[in-house]
Design a protein around this motif. Structure first.
Motif, mmCIF file in Angstrom:
data_model
loop_
_atom_site.group_PDB
_atom_site.id
_atom_site.type_symbol
_atom_site.label_atom_id
_atom_site.label_comp_id
_atom_site.label_asym_id
_atom_site.label_seq_id
_atom_site.Cartn_x
_atom_site.Cartn_y
_atom_site.Cartn_z
ATOM 1 N N LYS A 59 0.839 -1.191 0.000
ATOM 2 C CA LYS A 59 0.000 0.000 0.000
ATOM 3 C C LYS A 59 0.878 1.248 0.000
ATOM 4 C CE LYS A 59 -3.342 -2.812 2.294
ATOM 5 N NZ LYS A 59 -2.619 -4.041 2.090
ATOM 6 N N ASP A 60 1.814 1.290 -0.914
ATOM 7 C CA ASP A 60 2.797 2.365 -0.977
ATOM 8 C C ASP A 60 2.839 2.895 -2.410
ATOM 9 O OD1 ASP A 60 5.090 3.943 -1.125
ATOM 10 O OD2 ASP A 60 6.335 2.534 -0.018
ATOM 11 N N PRO A 61 2.417 4.149 -2.632
ATOM 12 C CA PRO A 61 2.421 4.674 -3.998
ATOM 13 C C PRO A 61 3.815 4.709 -4.626
ATOM 14 C CG PRO A 61 1.944 6.418 -2.422
ATOM 15 C CD PRO A 61 1.933 5.131 -1.669
ATOM 16 N N LEU A 62 4.838 4.925 -3.818
ATOM 17 C CA LEU A 62 6.192 4.957 -4.383
ATOM 18 C C LEU A 62 6.616 3.593 -4.910
ATOM 19 C CD1 LEU A 62 8.056 7.338 -1.939
ATOM 20 C CD2 LEU A 62 7.389 7.778 -4.303
ATOM 21 N N PHE A 63 6.173 2.534 -4.268
ATOM 22 C CA PHE A 63 6.485 1.192 -4.766
ATOM 23 C C PHE A 63 5.856 0.990 -6.141
ATOM 24 C CE2 PHE A 63 5.568 -3.308 -5.306
ATOM 25 C CZ PHE A 63 6.811 -3.866 -5.088
ATOM 26 N N LEU A 64 4.591 1.376 -6.280
ATOM 27 C CA LEU A 64 3.906 1.252 -7.575
ATOM 28 C C LEU A 64 4.587 2.114 -8.628
ATOM 29 C CD1 LEU A 64 1.538 0.181 -9.271
ATOM 30 C CD2 LEU A 64 0.181 2.101 -8.388
ATOM 31 N N LEU A 65 4.929 3.334 -8.283
ATOM 32 C CA LEU A 65 5.597 4.227 -9.232
ATOM 33 C C LEU A 65 6.973 3.690 -9.605
ATOM 34 C CD1 LEU A 65 4.574 7.573 -7.528
ATOM 35 C CD2 LEU A 65 3.727 6.728 -9.737
ATOM 36 N N HIS A 66 7.734 3.249 -8.607
ATOM 37 C CA HIS A 66 9.075 2.735 -8.862
ATOM 38 C C HIS A 66 9.033 1.520 -9.778
ATOM 39 C CE1 HIS A 66 12.654 0.237 -7.738
ATOM 40 N NE2 HIS A 66 13.219 1.358 -8.116
ATOM 41 N N SER A 67 8.028 0.677 -9.591
ATOM 42 C CA SER A 67 7.904 -0.542 -10.404
ATOM 43 C C SER A 67 7.628 -0.238 -11.875
ATOM 44 C CB SER A 67 6.764 -1.410 -9.863
ATOM 45 O OG SER A 67 7.027 -1.787 -8.540
ATOM 46 N N ASN A 68 7.229 0.983 -12.163
ATOM 47 C CA ASN A 68 6.865 1.360 -13.531
ATOM 48 C C ASN A 68 7.592 2.618 -14.000
ATOM 49 O OD1 ASN A 68 4.393 -0.476 -14.205
ATOM 50 N ND2 ASN A 68 4.135 0.163 -12.085
#
Length: 97
Positions: free
Chosen positions: A60-69
């Motif tokens: 539940k971390d927006p930076l993880f989602l952003l970093h993954s893409n």
């Protein structure tokens, strides 16, 4: 640190990190909704973001989602001519990824 991201930094580093991630995610979702709805990659990304914000999924971390893409995001932001968001992404890559 750029002027673009300075407004997100305070004494609470974790809160700042999340605020910047949320702000960037909002901006990316706006670009998706304004011209990339037919792209399967961006539809999938948008669904993952909605699920994450609803508390579904493992992270539940927006930076993880952003970093993954991050590489795809740079393309999206360049196509949208969003120089401020590109600068934010550069700051995020340097400071958080």
């Amino acid at each position: 640190m750029s002027n673009t991201t300075e407004r997100y930094y305070s004494e609470n580093a974790e809160g700042d990190r999340m605020a910047l991630g949320d702000a960037m995610l909002d901006r990316v979702l706006s670009h998706i909704q304004n011209g990339n709805q037919d792209n399967a990659l961006w539809r999938h990304f948008e669904k993952k973001a909605q699920d994450m914000r609803a508390g579904l999924g493992p992270v539940k971390d927006p930076l993880f989602l952003l970093h993954s893409n991050v590489y795809y995001l740079r393309d999206l932001l360049e196509e949208a001519d969003d120089d401020e968001a590109i600068e934010m992404l550069d700051d995020m890559e340097r400071d958080f990824f």
